[in-house]
Design an enzyme around this catalytic site. Structure first.
Site, PDB file in Angstrom:
ATOM      1  N   GLY A  59       1.858  -3.870   3.171  1.00  0.00           N
ATOM      2  CA  GLY A  59       0.459  -4.261   3.345  1.00  0.00           C
ATOM      3  C   GLY A  59       0.182  -5.702   2.945  1.00  0.00           C
ATOM      4  O   GLY A  59      -0.801  -6.295   3.377  1.00  0.00           O
ATOM      5  N   ASN A  97       8.093   4.133  -2.929  1.00  0.00           N
ATOM      6  CA  ASN A  97       7.284   3.579  -1.826  1.00  0.00           C
ATOM      7  C   ASN A  97       8.196   3.055  -0.702  1.00  0.00           C
ATOM      8  O   ASN A  97       7.809   2.178   0.061  1.00  0.00           O
ATOM      9  CB  ASN A  97       6.386   2.456  -2.358  1.00  0.00           C
ATOM     10  CG  ASN A  97       5.288   2.071  -1.371  1.00  0.00           C
ATOM     11  OD1 ASN A  97       4.773   2.914  -0.634  1.00  0.00           O
ATOM     12  ND2 ASN A  97       4.923   0.791  -1.336  1.00  0.00           N
ATOM     13  N   SER A 156      -4.690   6.702  -0.111  1.00  0.00           N
ATOM     14  CA  SER A 156      -3.248   6.539   0.071  1.00  0.00           C
ATOM     15  C   SER A 156      -2.516   7.665  -0.665  1.00  0.00           C
ATOM     16  O   SER A 156      -2.972   8.116  -1.719  1.00  0.00           O
ATOM     17  CB  SER A 156      -2.803   5.194  -0.493  1.00  0.00           C
ATOM     18  OG  SER A 156      -3.628   4.175   0.011  1.00  0.00           O
ATOM     19  N   ALA A 157      -1.392   8.102  -0.112  1.00  0.00           N
ATOM     20  CA  ALA A 157      -0.522   9.124  -0.733  1.00  0.00           C
ATOM     21  C   ALA A 157      -1.138  10.521  -0.773  1.00  0.00           C
ATOM     22  O   ALA A 157      -0.895  11.288  -1.698  1.00  0.00           O
ATOM     23  CB  ALA A 157      -0.103   8.699  -2.141  1.00  0.00           C
ATOM     24  N   CYS A 158      -1.960  10.852   0.215  1.00  0.00           N
ATOM     25  CA  CYS A 158      -2.510  12.213   0.303  1.00  0.00           C
ATOM     26  C   CYS A 158      -1.981  12.962   1.525  1.00  0.00           C
ATOM     27  O   CYS A 158      -2.520  13.989   1.907  1.00  0.00           O
ATOM     28  CB  CYS A 158      -4.028  12.183   0.359  1.00  0.00           C
ATOM     29  SG  CYS A 158      -4.812  12.051  -1.248  1.00  0.00           S
ATOM     30  N   GLY A 159      -0.955  12.421   2.199  1.00  0.00           N
ATOM     31  CA  GLY A 159      -0.349  13.166   3.309  1.00  0.00           C
ATOM     32  C   GLY A 159      -1.023  12.942   4.648  1.00  0.00           C
ATOM     33  O   GLY A 159      -1.004  13.827   5.507  1.00  0.00           O
ATOM     34  N   TYR A 210       6.469  -7.877   1.843  1.00  0.00           N
ATOM     35  CA  TYR A 210       6.528  -6.436   2.091  1.00  0.00           C
ATOM     36  C   TYR A 210       5.190  -5.822   2.467  1.00  0.00           C
ATOM     37  O   TYR A 210       4.143  -6.203   1.944  1.00  0.00           O
ATOM     38  CB  TYR A 210       7.034  -5.747   0.819  1.00  0.00           C
ATOM     39  CG  TYR A 210       7.279  -4.267   0.982  1.00  0.00           C
ATOM     40  CD1 TYR A 210       7.986  -3.760   2.069  1.00  0.00           C
ATOM     41  CD2 TYR A 210       6.778  -3.352   0.058  1.00  0.00           C
ATOM     42  CE1 TYR A 210       8.207  -2.404   2.215  1.00  0.00           C
ATOM     43  CE2 TYR A 210       7.009  -1.994   0.192  1.00  0.00           C
ATOM     44  CZ  TYR A 210       7.716  -1.529   1.276  1.00  0.00           C
ATOM     45  OH  TYR A 210       7.938  -0.176   1.421  1.00  0.00           O
ATOM     46  N   HIS A 216     -10.246   3.706   7.313  1.00  0.00           N
ATOM     47  CA  HIS A 216      -8.911   4.113   6.851  1.00  0.00           C
ATOM     48  C   HIS A 216      -8.730   5.595   7.207  1.00  0.00           C
ATOM     49  O   HIS A 216      -8.777   6.470   6.353  1.00  0.00           O
ATOM     50  CB  HIS A 216      -8.854   3.890   5.332  1.00  0.00           C
ATOM     51  CG  HIS A 216      -7.493   4.036   4.742  1.00  0.00           C
ATOM     52  ND1 HIS A 216      -7.277   4.261   3.403  1.00  0.00           N
ATOM     53  CD2 HIS A 216      -6.260   3.977   5.291  1.00  0.00           C
ATOM     54  CE1 HIS A 216      -5.991   4.330   3.148  1.00  0.00           C
ATOM     55  NE2 HIS A 216      -5.350   4.164   4.288  1.00  0.00           N
ATOM     56  N   LYS A 251      -3.423  -3.682   6.858  1.00  0.00           N
ATOM     57  CA  LYS A 251      -4.577  -3.520   5.963  1.00  0.00           C
ATOM     58  C   LYS A 251      -5.470  -4.770   5.983  1.00  0.00           C
ATOM     59  O   LYS A 251      -6.689  -4.668   5.924  1.00  0.00           O
ATOM     60  CB  LYS A 251      -4.104  -3.238   4.541  1.00  0.00           C
ATOM     61  CG  LYS A 251      -3.197  -2.025   4.407  1.00  0.00           C
ATOM     62  CD  LYS A 251      -3.893  -0.757   4.796  1.00  0.00           C
ATOM     63  CE  LYS A 251      -3.014   0.453   4.489  1.00  0.00           C
ATOM     64  NZ  LYS A 251      -3.671   1.714   4.838  1.00  0.00           N
ATOM     65  N   ARG A 259      10.059   2.985   2.872  1.00  0.00           N
ATOM     66  CA  ARG A 259       9.313   3.187   4.128  1.00  0.00           C
ATOM     67  C   ARG A 259      10.202   3.267   5.353  1.00  0.00           C
ATOM     68  O   ARG A 259      11.332   2.769   5.360  1.00  0.00           O
ATOM     69  CB  ARG A 259       8.372   1.982   4.345  1.00  0.00           C
ATOM     70  CG  ARG A 259       7.317   1.803   3.271  1.00  0.00           C
ATOM     71  CD  ARG A 259       6.076   2.549   3.599  1.00  0.00           C
ATOM     72  NE  ARG A 259       5.177   2.670   2.455  1.00  0.00           N
ATOM     73  CZ  ARG A 259       3.970   3.194   2.547  1.00  0.00           C
ATOM     74  NH1 ARG A 259       3.518   3.634   3.699  1.00  0.00           N
ATOM     75  NH2 ARG A 259       3.214   3.316   1.477  1.00  0.00           N
ATOM     76  N   ASP A 302      -3.321   6.159  10.304  1.00  0.00           N
ATOM     77  CA  ASP A 302      -3.798   5.350   9.168  1.00  0.00           C
ATOM     78  C   ASP A 302      -5.137   4.656   9.395  1.00  0.00           C
ATOM     79  O   ASP A 302      -5.917   4.534   8.462  1.00  0.00           O
ATOM     80  CB  ASP A 302      -2.728   4.296   8.826  1.00  0.00           C
ATOM     81  CG  ASP A 302      -2.914   3.696   7.450  1.00  0.00           C
ATOM     82  OD1 ASP A 302      -3.304   4.435   6.529  1.00  0.00           O
ATOM     83  OD2 ASP A 302      -2.680   2.488   7.280  1.00  0.00           O
ATOM     84  N   ARG A 349       1.799  -2.790  -2.111  1.00  0.00           N
ATOM     85  CA  ARG A 349       0.613  -3.649  -2.087  1.00  0.00           C
ATOM     86  C   ARG A 349       0.242  -4.010  -3.520  1.00  0.00           C
ATOM     87  O   ARG A 349       0.392  -3.206  -4.427  1.00  0.00           O
ATOM     88  CB  ARG A 349      -0.576  -2.897  -1.470  1.00  0.00           C
ATOM     89  CG  ARG A 349      -0.477  -2.651  -0.007  1.00  0.00           C
ATOM     90  CD  ARG A 349      -1.783  -2.068   0.534  1.00  0.00           C
ATOM     91  NE  ARG A 349      -2.031  -0.716   0.081  1.00  0.00           N
ATOM     92  CZ  ARG A 349      -2.915  -0.358  -0.829  1.00  0.00           C
ATOM     93  NH1 ARG A 349      -3.687  -1.268  -1.406  1.00  0.00           N
ATOM     94  NH2 ARG A 349      -3.079   0.896  -1.184  1.00  0.00           N
TER      95      ARG A 349
HETATM   96  O1  O2Y Z   1       2.705  -0.368  -0.144  1.00  0.00           O
HETATM   97  C1  O2Y Z   1       2.433  -0.891   0.953  1.00  0.00           C
HETATM   98  O2  O2Y Z   1       2.480  -2.098   1.118  1.00  0.00           O
HETATM   99  C2  O2Y Z   1       2.041  -0.073   2.060  1.00  0.00           C
HETATM  100  S1  O2Y Z   1       0.586   0.828   1.752  1.00  0.00           S
HETATM  101  C3  O2Y Z   1       0.266   1.781   3.156  1.00  0.00           C
HETATM  102  C4  O2Y Z   1       1.141   1.778   4.209  1.00  0.00           C
HETATM  103  C5  O2Y Z   1       0.869   2.527   5.331  1.00  0.00           C
HETATM  104  C6  O2Y Z   1      -0.294   3.239   5.364  1.00  0.00           C
HETATM  105  N1  O2Y Z   1      -1.155   3.252   4.332  1.00  0.00           N
HETATM  106  C7  O2Y Z   1      -0.889   2.561   3.219  1.00  0.00           C
HETATM  107  C8  O2Y Z   1      -1.916   2.648   2.126  1.00  0.00           C
HETATM  108  O3  O2Y Z   1      -1.723   2.193   1.011  1.00  0.00           O
HETATM  109  O4  O2Y Z   1      -2.987   3.223   2.398  1.00  0.00           O
HETATM  110 MN    MN Z   2      -3.230   3.787   4.435  1.00  0.00          MN
END
Ligand code: O2Y
Ligand code: MN
Length: 592
Positions: free
Chosen positions: A199, A373, A248-251, A197, A226, A206, A375, A277, A69
């Site tokens: 988000g 990142n 984001s990225a906290c599991g 790609y 979220h 999102k 997926r 999510d 994103r």
């Molecule tokens: O980097 C992206 O485009 C995806 S970001 C994402 C994807 C799935 C769930 N959460 C997130 C986030 O950034 O919170």
């Molecule tokens: Mn997310």
């Protein structure tokens, strides 16, 4: 496929702008999916993986400048900047349409425009919202087909109704200088151009389900958050549901699919996954908050996903999965850093270059094969712990809301807010420390209110006001908690083992909601007495447990000062109640 005048007129108008060679109306069928895949295999947009080992799985590489994103290119477009607020990039709708219109103009020449009707939430549920996305990317169509309920049934349900989100997307030339992710909340419209790609391009995620939906939710009196949603089945077979917000990225995905540790499994605990999510939550006639997951799949981060961190995810991505930007192995399977098994001796990296684990860059650092990142996109139904209530039109009742951040210091393992208003303050001031992988200074605190900083589609001060008002309307509001799995000792080692063991904390939370567990009142909220956490089978010393539950007053004085500075940035729309909560906390912590 539809006679809906508003849809037909809008699709025509957008086709005139983007000038595709063909327009394809997606029916969502399996035949259509197979055809699109075949087409994408021919152009190289997709690679077919080893169908014996990974049935139904395909692989895609994005452009190397298009891997995540892009928050700096994401805008809320309203006539007045004040309505986008201090935390969003802002543009007037006129400027936004003009700038992006010039990029969209002719962007689909030589391409097909796909028209995708989709529903966020079960089709026909009172919670659900319909969108129509136009795109020139087969990869995006196939991802949306997994992540949403997509196809003709959605048009049948929409009928002549004009109430749908208009989502226009084009990869255009994938030039980052000509990339814009634009939201027009007042016109229920999203325009995204220049990225293919995640988000940025899967507009149901999102863009619609958080930024546009949060705006709708305020207008209509509900919450778009979220948050993961999970069911916790206790030893009597009763299932309590919780919603949890983490940056984001906290599991979040790992927590949503947690497997109970032996000690608690033997007691009879099971976890049921509703979503990983996003949560849409409404007050029902019983005075409780009910939630649905508007999505129909998972778009999870591959690196770090393995049989220890998330055995359910490892299982679910064995079939019908789209892999993006991971390592392609010679046998037509895939690999990523932090995954199961040894790195392959050779493979093709996420940029399409020959790769082996011994490669290093000019600084001598190992070159990663998979993008950090990278997926997997996988249908929700593949998840072994999927809740049988994901299709329930009224969702699930929420007993507790959990806010969490990644804090090396300060925040204890868990605490409970004193009441709803204090809970809103806890969510509004939650924060994470930046990791080396993110922009900014290592260790710097980023306040991320309710984990919505990049996703709130309107003024964050008004958003806090909305949360406070929601609390007043509920006879039985969920209790609000804060957790931190990431506290470090003086040697920078995690104090808490995390993963499945987090269920011990969740058990305490649920028991607190039922009024069954003791707690200690502290200046920041109620904390567990160490003996009130079930530690059966976990080898953690009493000193470590005490450390992870400790409230360090000098550290908290600094923290509260920093919270006050953050509140100052919100401006005139900050609700007075949150300022009062700050004053009260500052008093309790000995700051004034
Ligand atoms: O980097 C992206 O485009 C995806 S970001 C994402 C994807 C799935 C769930 N959460 C997130 C986030 O950034 O919170
Ligand atoms: Mn997310």
């Amino acid at each position: 496929m539809t006679k809906n005048k508003a849809v037909l007129e809008w699709v025509n108008e957008m086709a005139k702008l983007c000038k595709p060679d063909h327009v394809h109306w997606c029916d969502g069928s399996l035949e259509e999916k197979n055809q699109l895949e075949e087409e994408a295999f021919k152009t190289g947009e997709l690679i077919k993986l080893n169908q014996e080992k990974l049935p139904g799985c395909v692989f895609h590489r994005t452009a190397i400048n298009d891997v995540a994103r892009t928050e700096d290119l994401t805008f809320i477009c309203t006539p007045y900047q004040e309505d986008a607020g201090p935390t969003n990039n802002w543009m007037t709708p006129e400027d936004a349409y003009a700038k992006a219109g010039a990029i969209f103009d002719g962007s689909m020449k030589g391409r097909t425009m796909y028209v995708m009707p989709f529903s966020m939430g079960p089709i026909g549920s009172p919670f659900s919202k319909i969108g129509v996305q136009l795109t020139d990317s087969i990869y995006v169509v196939l991802n949306m087909r997994i992540m949403t309920r997509m196809g003709k049934t959605v048009f049948d349900h929409l009928g002549e109704n004009e109430d749908f989100t208009k989502c226009l997307h084009s990869k255009a030339d994938l030039d980052v200088k000509r990339r814009l992710i634009l939201h027009f909340p007042e016109e229920n419209t999203i325009w995204s151009v220049g990225s293919g790609y995640g988000g940025n391009a899967l507009l149901g995620k999102k863009c619609l389900s958080l930024r546009i939906a949060s705006y709708m939710a305020r207008q209509e009196g509900w919450l778009a958050e979220h948050m993961l949603i999970m069911g916790v089945e206790d030893p009597t077979g009763y299932i309590e549901y919780i919603a949890a917000a983490f940056p984001s990225a906290c599991g979040k995905t790992n927590l949503a699919m947690l497997i109970p540790p032996e000690g608690l499994k033997r007691k009879g605990y099971r976890i049921w996954t509703v979503g990983d999510d996003i949560a849409w939550m409404r007050i029902d006639s019983d005075g409780r908050l009910w939630a649905i997951n508007p999505e129909n799949g998972f778009f999870g981060v591959a690196p770090g996903t393995n049989s220890k961190t998330n055995p359910n995810a490892v299982e679910m991505v064995k079939k019908d999965t789209i892999y993006t930007n991971v390592v392609l192995k010679p046998d037509g399977t895939v690999w990523w850093e932090g995954g199961d098994g040894q790195a392959p001796e050779e493979g093709i990296d996420w940029q399409g270059r020959p790769w082996k684990p011994s490669l290093v860059d000019e600084k001598g650092e190992p070159i990663k094969g998979a993008h950090p990142n990278s997926r997997f996109t996988v249908p929700i139904m593949n998840c072994p712990t999927i809740s049988n209530r994901v299709e329930y039109h009224h969702g699930v009742p929420i007993t507790a809301i959990i806010f969490g951040g990644k804090r090396a210091q300060v925040a204890p393992l868990v605490y409970e807010s004193f009441n709803w208003q204090h809970g809103v303050y806890v969510g509004a001031t939650m924060a994470s420390e930046r990791t080396a992988a993110q922009f900014g200074t290592f260790g710097e605190i980023r306040r991320d209110p309710m984990a919505m900083l990049p996703f709130c589609g309107y003024n964050i001060g008004d958003y806090f006001r909305h949360w406070l008002e929601m609390g007043k309307r509920m006879q039985k509001p969920p209790k609000i908690f804060h957790v931190n799995w990431f506290r470090l000792d003086e040697k920078d080692k995690f104090l808490w083992p995390g993963y499945g063991e987090n269920l011990r904390v969740i058990e305490w939370i649920i028991e607190r909601c039922k009024g069954n567990r003791e707690a200690v009142e502290t200046p920041i909220g109620y904390l567990p007495q160490p003996a009130s956490l079930d530690m059966t089978g976990l080898d953690l010393s009493p000193e470590t447990l005490e450390a992870v539950l400790s409230v360090n007053i000098p550290q908290w004085q600094e923290e509260v000062k920093s919270q006050g500075e953050f509140l100052d940035t919100i401006g005139s729309r900050l609700p007075v109640e949150l300022r009062q909560e700050y004053e009260a906390l500052a008093g309790r912590i000995g700051l004034q």
